[in-house]
Design a protein around this motif. Structure first.
Motif, PDB file in Angstrom:
ATOM      1  N   ASN A  23      -2.845  46.178  73.437  1.00  0.00           N
ATOM      2  CA  ASN A  23      -1.907  47.117  74.040  1.00  0.00           C
ATOM      3  C   ASN A  23      -2.488  48.493  74.306  1.00  0.00           C
ATOM      4  O   ASN A  23      -1.847  49.318  74.945  1.00  0.00           O
ATOM      5  CB  ASN A  23      -0.673  47.287  73.134  1.00  0.00           C
TER       6      ASN A  23
ATOM      7  N   ARG B  77      -1.872  37.180  81.347  1.00  0.00           N
ATOM      8  CA  ARG B  77      -2.018  36.114  80.358  1.00  0.00           C
ATOM      9  C   ARG B  77      -1.609  34.768  80.931  1.00  0.00           C
ATOM     10  O   ARG B  77      -2.334  33.782  80.826  1.00  0.00           O
ATOM     11  CB  ARG B  77      -1.187  36.419  79.101  1.00  0.00           C
TER      12      ARG B  77
ATOM     13  N   LEU C  18       0.559  42.593  80.930  1.00  0.00           N
ATOM     14  CA  LEU C  18      -0.079  41.748  79.923  1.00  0.00           C
ATOM     15  C   LEU C  18       0.364  40.298  80.092  1.00  0.00           C
ATOM     16  O   LEU C  18      -0.459  39.378  80.094  1.00  0.00           O
ATOM     17  CB  LEU C  18       0.279  42.221  78.508  1.00  0.00           C
ATOM     18  N   GLU C  19       1.663  40.095  80.246  1.00  0.00           N
ATOM     19  CA  GLU C  19       2.195  38.742  80.366  1.00  0.00           C
ATOM     20  C   GLU C  19       1.803  38.081  81.687  1.00  0.00           C
ATOM     21  O   GLU C  19       1.473  36.900  81.721  1.00  0.00           O
ATOM     22  CB  GLU C  19       3.712  38.745  80.188  1.00  0.00           C
TER      23      GLU C  19
ATOM     24  N   ASP D 106      -3.753  46.331  78.318  1.00  0.00           N
ATOM     25  CA  ASP D 106      -2.792  47.052  79.159  1.00  0.00           C
ATOM     26  C   ASP D 106      -1.649  47.529  78.276  1.00  0.00           C
ATOM     27  O   ASP D 106      -1.247  46.814  77.359  1.00  0.00           O
ATOM     28  CB  ASP D 106      -2.260  46.130  80.260  1.00  0.00           C
ATOM     29  N   ASP D 107      -1.135  48.713  78.563  1.00  0.00           N
ATOM     30  CA  ASP D 107       0.011  49.200  77.791  1.00  0.00           C
ATOM     31  C   ASP D 107       1.333  48.721  78.374  1.00  0.00           C
ATOM     32  O   ASP D 107       2.386  48.951  77.812  1.00  0.00           O
ATOM     33  CB  ASP D 107      -0.010  50.725  77.671  1.00  0.00           C
ATOM     34  N   SER D 108       1.272  48.009  79.486  1.00  0.00           N
ATOM     35  CA  SER D 108       2.470  47.442  80.113  1.00  0.00           C
ATOM     36  C   SER D 108       2.630  45.986  79.676  1.00  0.00           C
ATOM     37  O   SER D 108       1.779  45.141  79.979  1.00  0.00           O
ATOM     38  CB  SER D 108       2.357  47.510  81.638  1.00  0.00           C
ATOM     39  N   SER D 109       3.725  45.689  78.996  1.00  0.00           N
ATOM     40  CA  SER D 109       3.955  44.308  78.562  1.00  0.00           C
ATOM     41  C   SER D 109       4.109  43.374  79.763  1.00  0.00           C
ATOM     42  O   SER D 109       3.737  42.203  79.690  1.00  0.00           O
ATOM     43  CB  SER D 109       5.173  44.227  77.645  1.00  0.00           C
TER      44      SER D 109
ATOM     45  N   LEU E  12      -4.889  39.601  73.755  1.00  0.00           N
ATOM     46  CA  LEU E  12      -4.168  40.735  74.327  1.00  0.00           C
ATOM     47  C   LEU E  12      -4.353  41.972  73.458  1.00  0.00           C
ATOM     48  O   LEU E  12      -4.390  41.874  72.230  1.00  0.00           O
ATOM     49  CB  LEU E  12      -2.675  40.417  74.443  1.00  0.00           C
TER      50      LEU E  12
END
Length: 125
Positions: free
Chosen positions: A32, A18, A14-15, A8-11, A30
């Protein structure tokens, strides 16, 4: 449990993914963007991929098609995950070879249920 690649390009997403997956015993890698995802798959084949669609340079559909062309990677379950939530988007994603489709925003329990469902189906096939 399982090794899962989250792309995913969205942090933020992603978090979120995760944390939910790690809390349930999964190992998480992960990426990006699409290029990082394909490199990660080449380095260590995951048990499942959670893949965003809308990303710069190489979108999720391109990544999915690349994975499904390779006999070695074609059997990896892929859950597309996107803000694109129309029926046509889901239809198109599944037609491209995804195993499931998850619309953002989602609840962690929804993600975990879908991940477990896909992992079980992959093990039983």
């Amino acid at each position: 449990m399982a090794n899962i690649l989250v792309v995913d390009d969205s942090s933020l997403y992603l978090e979120l993914a995760r944390q939910a997956l790690v809390d349930h015993g999964h190992q998480v890698e992960l990426a990006n963007n699409g290029q990082e995802a394909l490199q990660s798959v080449a380095n260590k084949k995951p048990d499942l991929i959670l893949l965003d669609i809308v990303m710069p340079e190489m979108n999720g559909y391109d990544v999915l098609r690349s994975l499904k062309k390779s006999a070695e990677n074609a059997t990896i379950p892929v859950i597309l995950c996107s803000t694109k939530g129309e029926d046509f988007d889901k239809y198109w994603g599944l037609k491209q070879g995804a195993n499931a489709y998850l619309t953002k925003p989602y609840e962690p329990t929804e993600l975990l249920l879908l991940v477990q469902e896909q992992l079980t189906a992959a093990r039983n096939s």
